[in-house]
Design a protein around this motif. Structure first.
Motif, PDB file in Angstrom:
ATOM      1  N   LYS A  28      60.716 -26.928  40.534  1.00 19.71           N
ATOM      2  CA  LYS A  28      61.513 -27.344  41.962  1.00 19.71           C
ATOM      3  C   LYS A  28      62.667 -26.996  42.066  1.00 19.71           C
ATOM      4  O   LYS A  28      63.113 -26.125  43.007  1.00 19.71           O
ATOM      5  CB  LYS A  28      61.362 -28.734  42.051  1.00 19.71           C
ATOM      6  CG  LYS A  28      59.934 -29.256  42.311  1.00 19.71           C
ATOM      7  CD  LYS A  28      59.870 -30.815  42.512  1.00 19.71           C
ATOM      8  CE  LYS A  28      58.338 -31.225  42.667  1.00 19.71           C
ATOM      9  NZ  LYS A  28      58.552 -32.670  42.734  1.00 19.71           N
ATOM     10  N   VAL A  29      63.354 -27.131  41.043  1.00 21.94           N
ATOM     11  CA  VAL A  29      65.227 -26.720  41.112  1.00 21.94           C
ATOM     12  C   VAL A  29      64.967 -24.960  41.106  1.00 21.94           C
ATOM     13  O   VAL A  29      65.804 -24.574  41.928  1.00 21.94           O
ATOM     14  CB  VAL A  29      65.808 -27.100  39.733  1.00 21.94           C
ATOM     15  CG1 VAL A  29      67.201 -26.611  39.935  1.00 21.94           C
ATOM     16  CG2 VAL A  29      65.987 -28.711  39.856  1.00 21.94           C
ATOM     17  N   LEU A  30      64.322 -24.420  40.366  1.00 23.46           N
ATOM     18  CA  LEU A  30      64.162 -22.979  40.283  1.00 23.46           C
ATOM     19  C   LEU A  30      63.696 -22.526  41.496  1.00 23.46           C
ATOM     20  O   LEU A  30      64.353 -21.316  42.143  1.00 23.46           O
ATOM     21  CB  LEU A  30      63.606 -22.586  39.037  1.00 23.46           C
ATOM     22  CG  LEU A  30      64.088 -22.768  37.778  1.00 23.46           C
ATOM     23  CD1 LEU A  30      63.361 -22.556  36.646  1.00 23.46           C
ATOM     24  CD2 LEU A  30      65.611 -21.973  37.649  1.00 23.46           C
ATOM     25  N   LYS A  31      62.817 -22.835  42.188  1.00 26.60           N
ATOM     26  CA  LYS A  31      62.040 -22.529  43.326  1.00 26.60           C
ATOM     27  C   LYS A  31      63.039 -22.610  44.350  1.00 26.60           C
ATOM     28  O   LYS A  31      63.132 -21.653  45.412  1.00 26.60           O
ATOM     29  CB  LYS A  31      60.658 -23.270  43.684  1.00 26.60           C
ATOM     30  CG  LYS A  31      60.033 -23.118  44.887  1.00 26.60           C
ATOM     31  CD  LYS A  31      59.007 -21.814  44.274  1.00 26.60           C
ATOM     32  CE  LYS A  31      58.032 -21.639  45.697  1.00 26.60           C
ATOM     33  NZ  LYS A  31      57.693 -20.326  45.692  1.00 26.60           N
ATOM     34  N   ALA A  32      63.647 -23.690  44.770  1.00 29.06           N
ATOM     35  CA  ALA A  32      64.887 -23.976  45.642  1.00 29.06           C
ATOM     36  C   ALA A  32      65.707 -22.822  45.616  1.00 29.06           C
ATOM     37  O   ALA A  32      66.318 -22.391  46.704  1.00 29.06           O
ATOM     38  CB  ALA A  32      65.382 -25.370  45.328  1.00 29.06           C
ATOM     39  N   ALA A  33      66.125 -22.502  44.530  1.00 26.55           N
ATOM     40  CA  ALA A  33      67.172 -21.367  44.439  1.00 26.55           C
ATOM     41  C   ALA A  33      66.863 -19.993  44.638  1.00 26.55           C
ATOM     42  O   ALA A  33      67.331 -18.902  44.726  1.00 26.55           O
ATOM     43  CB  ALA A  33      67.850 -21.372  42.844  1.00 26.55           C
ATOM     44  N   GLY A  34      65.364 -19.725  44.816  1.00 28.18           N
ATOM     45  CA  GLY A  34      64.707 -18.242  44.726  1.00 28.18           C
ATOM     46  C   GLY A  34      64.606 -17.762  43.723  1.00 28.18           C
ATOM     47  O   GLY A  34      64.383 -16.483  43.672  1.00 28.18           O
ATOM     48  N   ILE A  35      64.708 -18.276  42.539  1.00 29.82           N
ATOM     49  CA  ILE A  35      64.626 -17.496  41.226  1.00 29.82           C
ATOM     50  C   ILE A  35      63.416 -16.533  41.124  1.00 29.82           C
ATOM     51  O   ILE A  35      63.708 -15.502  40.611  1.00 29.82           O
ATOM     52  CB  ILE A  35      64.799 -18.597  39.963  1.00 29.82           C
ATOM     53  CG1 ILE A  35      66.162 -19.407  40.013  1.00 29.82           C
ATOM     54  CG2 ILE A  35      64.442 -17.662  38.775  1.00 29.82           C
ATOM     55  CD1 ILE A  35      67.321 -18.296  39.679  1.00 29.82           C
ATOM     56  N   GLU A  36      62.239 -17.055  41.815  1.00 29.06           N
ATOM     57  CA  GLU A  36      61.065 -16.108  41.333  1.00 29.06           C
ATOM     58  C   GLU A  36      61.192 -14.773  42.381  1.00 29.06           C
ATOM     59  O   GLU A  36      60.691 -13.913  41.850  1.00 29.06           O
ATOM     60  CB  GLU A  36      59.921 -16.780  41.995  1.00 29.06           C
ATOM     61  CG  GLU A  36      59.851 -16.811  43.629  1.00 29.06           C
ATOM     62  CD  GLU A  36      60.579 -18.100  44.229  1.00 29.06           C
ATOM     63  OE1 GLU A  36      60.517 -18.205  45.361  1.00 29.06           O
ATOM     64  OE2 GLU A  36      61.403 -18.671  43.530  1.00 29.06           O
ATOM     65  N   LYS A  37      62.331 -14.625  43.286  1.00 30.49           N
ATOM     66  CA  LYS A  37      62.591 -13.434  43.894  1.00 30.49           C
ATOM     67  C   LYS A  37      63.432 -12.381  42.943  1.00 30.49           C
ATOM     68  O   LYS A  37      63.181 -11.105  43.222  1.00 30.49           O
ATOM     69  CB  LYS A  37      63.420 -13.628  45.004  1.00 30.49           C
ATOM     70  CG  LYS A  37      62.788 -14.427  46.179  1.00 30.49           C
ATOM     71  CD  LYS A  37      63.240 -14.821  47.166  1.00 30.49           C
ATOM     72  CE  LYS A  37      62.522 -15.808  48.339  1.00 30.49           C
ATOM     73  NZ  LYS A  37      63.439 -16.253  49.174  1.00 30.49           N
ATOM     74  N   ILE A  38      63.997 -12.978  41.878  1.00 34.12           N
ATOM     75  CA  ILE A  38      64.645 -11.943  41.248  1.00 34.12           C
ATOM     76  C   ILE A  38      64.365 -11.999  39.628  1.00 34.12           C
ATOM     77  O   ILE A  38      64.611 -11.151  38.935  1.00 34.12           O
ATOM     78  CB  ILE A  38      66.145 -12.220  41.156  1.00 34.12           C
ATOM     79  CG1 ILE A  38      66.607 -13.715  40.569  1.00 34.12           C
ATOM     80  CG2 ILE A  38      66.773 -12.315  42.571  1.00 34.12           C
ATOM     81  CD1 ILE A  38      67.991 -14.333  40.512  1.00 34.12           C
ATOM     82  N   THR A  39      63.492 -12.806  39.038  1.00 30.36           N
ATOM     83  CA  THR A  39      62.822 -12.480  37.699  1.00 30.36           C
ATOM     84  C   THR A  39      61.441 -12.949  37.859  1.00 30.36           C
ATOM     85  O   THR A  39      61.037 -13.779  38.786  1.00 30.36           O
ATOM     86  CB  THR A  39      63.764 -13.271  36.786  1.00 30.36           C
ATOM     87  OG1 THR A  39      63.319 -12.846  35.437  1.00 30.36           O
ATOM     88  CG2 THR A  39      63.599 -14.845  36.865  1.00 30.36           C
ATOM     89  N   ASP A  40      60.905 -12.704  36.653  1.00 33.55           N
ATOM     90  CA  ASP A  40      59.202 -13.128  36.680  1.00 33.55           C
ATOM     91  C   ASP A  40      59.183 -14.504  36.038  1.00 33.55           C
ATOM     92  O   ASP A  40      60.026 -14.835  35.274  1.00 33.55           O
ATOM     93  CB  ASP A  40      58.746 -12.021  35.651  1.00 33.55           C
ATOM     94  CG  ASP A  40      58.297 -10.776  36.288  1.00 33.55           C
ATOM     95  OD1 ASP A  40      58.650 -10.684  37.391  1.00 33.55           O
ATOM     96  OD2 ASP A  40      58.387  -9.724  35.332  1.00 33.55           O
ATOM     97  N   ILE A  41      58.281 -15.472  36.763  1.00 34.99           N
ATOM     98  CA  ILE A  41      57.775 -16.624  36.294  1.00 34.99           C
ATOM     99  C   ILE A  41      56.310 -16.551  35.990  1.00 34.99           C
ATOM    100  O   ILE A  41      55.464 -16.163  36.805  1.00 34.99           O
ATOM    101  CB  ILE A  41      57.924 -17.517  37.192  1.00 34.99           C
ATOM    102  CG1 ILE A  41      59.511 -17.759  37.588  1.00 34.99           C
ATOM    103  CG2 ILE A  41      57.665 -18.969  36.794  1.00 34.99           C
ATOM    104  CD1 ILE A  41      59.793 -18.763  38.648  1.00 34.99           C
ATOM    105  N   LYS A  42      56.046 -17.026  34.586  1.00 39.21           N
ATOM    106  CA  LYS A  42      54.777 -16.827  34.478  1.00 39.21           C
ATOM    107  C   LYS A  42      54.246 -18.329  33.657  1.00 39.21           C
ATOM    108  O   LYS A  42      54.928 -18.935  33.167  1.00 39.21           O
ATOM    109  CB  LYS A  42      54.524 -15.879  33.322  1.00 39.21           C
ATOM    110  CG  LYS A  42      53.913 -15.848  31.988  1.00 39.21           C
ATOM    111  CD  LYS A  42      53.955 -14.544  31.384  1.00 39.21           C
ATOM    112  CE  LYS A  42      53.835 -14.934  29.775  1.00 39.21           C
ATOM    113  NZ  LYS A  42      53.795 -13.989  29.058  1.00 39.21           N
ATOM    114  N   GLU A  43      53.170 -18.692  34.232  1.00 38.38           N
ATOM    115  CA  GLU A  43      52.516 -19.922  33.609  1.00 38.38           C
ATOM    116  C   GLU A  43      53.610 -21.101  34.008  1.00 38.38           C
ATOM    117  O   GLU A  43      54.176 -21.953  33.155  1.00 38.38           O
ATOM    118  CB  GLU A  43      52.247 -20.044  32.112  1.00 38.38           C
ATOM    119  CG  GLU A  43      51.392 -18.969  31.524  1.00 38.38           C
ATOM    120  CD  GLU A  43      51.692 -18.747  30.133  1.00 38.38           C
ATOM    121  OE1 GLU A  43      51.715 -19.926  29.195  1.00 38.38           O
ATOM    122  OE2 GLU A  43      51.488 -17.760  29.440  1.00 38.38           O
TER     123      GLU A  43
END
Length: 106
Positions: free
Chosen positions: A87-102
Motif C-alpha cells: 500500500k505504501v509503495l502503491k501510494a507512491a507510484g513505485i510500480e511506474k518506475i520499477t518492476d514489481i513481481k509477486e
C-alpha cells in the motif's frame, strides 16, 4: 531490520525483514549500496517477504537502490511484498518506475 543477500549469475537478491522506518533506513541504504558496489549486479531484487511494517522511509530505500542500479545500467525488481508495504509503495507510484513481481503474498 535484518538483511540477508546472495548473488547468482550477476543477480543480487536482498531479503529484507522486520520493519523499515526512519530508524533503520539509512543503514539499509548504506548496506545495499555496499553490496551493489561489491557485486556490480545486472539485476537487484529486493525481497520484502518478511517485512512486517514499512513507512515512507521504505520508499527512500527503494528510490536509493533504483538510482544506484540505474548508474550501473542495471534493473531493480521488487518481489513478495506483503499488503501493508505494498500500500505504501502503491501510494507512491513505485510500480511506474520499477518492476514489481509477486506482490501481496501475505
Amino acid at each position: 531490520m535484518n538483511l540477508t543477500s546472495y548473488v547468482q549469475e550477476r543477480q543480487l537478491t536482498i531479503a529484507l525483514s522486520g520493519e523499515i522506518d526512519h530508524h533503520c533506513a539509512r543503514e539499509i541504504m548504506e548496506t545495499i549500496t555496499d553490496k551493489v558496489d561489491v557485486y556490480m549486479p545486472l539485476r537487484c531484487i529486493l525481497d520484502f517477504r518478511d517485512v512486517r511494517f514499512m513507512d515512507s522511509s521504505g520508499i527512500a530505500v527503494v528510490l536509493h537502490t533504483l538510482r544506484r542500479m540505474n548508474t550501473l545500467q542495471g534493473k531493480l525488481i521488487l518481489q513478495n511484498i506483503p499488503a501493508q508495504p505494498y500500500k505504501v509503495l502503491k501510494a507512491a507510484g513505485i510500480e511506474k518506475i520499477t518492476d514489481i513481481k509477486e506482490e501481496c503474498t501475505k
